[in-house]
Design an enzyme around this catalytic site. Structure first.
Site, PDB file in Angstrom:
ATOM      1  N   ASP A   9      -3.295   1.395   0.499  1.00 54.14           N
ATOM      2  CA  ASP A   9      -2.033   2.381  -0.060  1.00 54.14           C
ATOM      3  C   ASP A   9      -1.102   1.728   0.215  1.00 54.14           C
ATOM      4  O   ASP A   9      -0.685   1.021   0.866  1.00 54.14           O
ATOM      5  CB  ASP A   9      -3.079   3.398   0.624  1.00 54.14           C
ATOM      6  N   ASP A  11       2.421   3.924  -0.545  1.00 52.21           N
ATOM      7  CA  ASP A  11       3.658   5.555   0.175  1.00 52.21           C
ATOM      8  C   ASP A  11       2.544   5.982   0.926  1.00 52.21           C
ATOM      9  O   ASP A  11       1.196   6.421   1.000  1.00 52.21           O
ATOM     10  CB  ASP A  11       3.464   5.997  -0.877  1.00 52.21           C
ATOM     11  N   LYS A  92      15.812   7.995  -9.460  1.00 51.52           N
ATOM     12  CA  LYS A  92      15.400   8.035  -8.458  1.00 51.52           C
ATOM     13  C   LYS A  92      14.819   6.703  -7.727  1.00 51.52           C
ATOM     14  O   LYS A  92      14.924   5.912  -6.788  1.00 51.52           O
ATOM     15  CB  LYS A  92      14.043   9.192  -8.121  1.00 51.52           C
ATOM     16  N   THR A 131       1.900   4.157  -7.090  1.00 47.62           N
ATOM     17  CA  THR A 131       3.206   4.087  -7.599  1.00 47.62           C
ATOM     18  C   THR A 131       3.913   2.698  -8.390  1.00 47.62           C
ATOM     19  O   THR A 131       3.025   2.611  -8.923  1.00 47.62           O
ATOM     20  CB  THR A 131       4.329   4.106  -5.800  1.00 47.62           C
TER      21      THR A 131
HETATM   22  C1  XBP Z   1       2.102   7.835  -3.473  1.00 50.58           C
HETATM   23  C2  XBP Z   1       2.994   8.268  -4.986  1.00 50.58           C
HETATM   24  C3  XBP Z   1       3.490   8.092  -5.687  1.00 50.58           C
HETATM   25  C4  XBP Z   1       4.946   7.987  -4.446  1.00 50.58           C
HETATM   26  C5  XBP Z   1       6.238   8.121  -6.123  1.00 50.58           C
HETATM   27  O1  XBP Z   1       1.589   6.840  -4.495  1.00 50.58           O
HETATM   28  O2  XBP Z   1       1.942   9.568  -4.956  1.00 50.58           O
HETATM   29  O3  XBP Z   1       3.711   9.254  -6.912  1.00 50.58           O
HETATM   30  O4  XBP Z   1       5.453   9.638  -3.707  1.00 50.58           O
HETATM   31  O5  XBP Z   1       6.096   7.513  -6.433  1.00 50.58           O
HETATM   32  P1  XBP Z   1       0.510   5.842  -2.976  1.00 50.58           P
HETATM   33  P2  XBP Z   1       6.314   7.357  -7.887  1.00 50.58           P
HETATM   34  O6  XBP Z   1      -0.077   6.879  -1.475  1.00 50.58           O
HETATM   35  O7  XBP Z   1      -0.803   5.661  -3.380  1.00 50.58           O
HETATM   36  O8  XBP Z   1       0.880   4.618  -3.172  1.00 50.58           O
HETATM   37  O9  XBP Z   1       7.883   8.382  -8.381  1.00 50.58           O
HETATM   38  O10 XBP Z   1       6.676   6.296  -8.204  1.00 50.58           O
HETATM   39  O11 XBP Z   1       5.570   7.803  -8.412  1.00 50.58           O
HETATM   40 MG    MG Z   2      -0.389   6.964   0.225  1.00 47.81          MG
END
Ligand code: XBP
Ligand code: MG
Length: 257
Positions: A9, A11, A92, A131
């Site tokens: 993963d 984020d 953003k 993301t």
């Molecule tokens: C986490 C998310 C993303 C980010 C923001 O993704 O939910 O939406 O918060 O990115 P993961 P975006 O943990 O699966 O990596 O603004 O591009 O959606």
């Molecule tokens: Mg995550």
């Protein structure tokens, strides 16, 4: 069953991108758009229940009418709301990249070490995230170099799997690209939505909770550890570090459970 692939993963797992990255960039983008709304760190944690930045903005706009003191513009049509959200979201992402370029977001402990170990041992790795490809590129270019993608056998982003976590689509897409069965892979996640997605894809999952989820119970996880340099409560491990050997042992234990 052999561990053939590790699915990462992004984020919250590779770096603490949410509180000090996406949230800060969202607030600045809202300010630049002349919007009064700001997300404090605590509220942003609640908003993380909604996967996807654009979806998060839209959810907050809809809630504003009922809960907040009209910090979003009133009387927008649904189309106008959507266009505003898209515009803020695009900005953003530019601001998020600037934060990364300024070195504001550190990679979490042990991530580079474990990625390097997997690469040396020729265990396939994949990026599996809700993301965008742009945001992944911004983070991993900074972490490695602009040719970072060569380190991963598959990179699955929001564009490749529009049904966001907790839907398993991104994980299933990654497994298909890797031509790997879920039985032969392991996911590393930080959040309840991420864990649910990985489990729904049938994956053994190690959870390293990010700051917003440090008090959550991850009952469905194969194992939870504070971060990849702090492994506790796993009797097969010889070290506090999450190593490729400990991932293999975890994967074996999961199969025999
Ligand atoms: C986490 C998310 C993303 C980010 C923001 O993704 O939910 O939406 O918060 O990115 P993961 P975006 O943990 O699966 O990596 O603004 O591009 O959606
Ligand atoms: Mg995550």
């Amino acid at each position: 069953m052999t561990l053939h692939a590790v699915l990462w993963d992004v984020d919250g797992t590779i770096a603490e991108t949410e509180r000090d990255g996406h949230r800060v960039a969202f607030n600045e983008a809202m300010r630049e758009h002349g919007i009064a709304r700001r997300w404090d760190a605590q509220h942003y944690g609640e908003l993380l229940a909604v996967a996807g930045g654009l979806e998060r903005l839209l959810a907050d706009m809809h809630q504003d009418g009922q809960t907040f003191a009209g910090q979003w513009p009133r009387n927008l049509t649904q189309t106008d709301q959507y266009q505003l959200a898209c515009s803020i979201h695009t900005r953003k992402n530019e601001l998020y990249r600037d934060l990364l370029d300024k070195g504001r977001l550190a990679v979490r402990p042990g991530v580079l070490r474990l990625m390097t170990a997997c690469q040396q041992a020729k265990v396939a790795q994949a990026i599996v995230t809700t993301t965008s490809a742009t945001n992944v590129d911004a983070l991993l270019s900074r972490m490695f170099d602009p040719n970072w993608a060569g380190r991963f056998a598959a990179v699955v982003c929001a564009e490749d799997a529009p049904r966001k976590k907790p839907d398993p689509q991104a994980y299933l897409e990654a497994l298909s690209r890797l031509q790997c069965s879920s039985q032969d892979a392991l996911a590393i996640e930080d959040s309840p939505n991420g864990l649910a997605a990985a489990r729904a894809a049938g994956l053994c999952t190690l959870v390293t909770p990010s700051v917003y989820f440090s008090h959550e119970e991850f009952d469905d996880a194969s194992l939870t550890c504070v971060d990849l340099n702090h492994l506790t409560g796993f009797s097969s491990a010889r070290s506090r570090l999450v190593t490729l050997d400990s991932l293999r042992a975890l994967h074996r234990r999961w199969h025999h459970a």
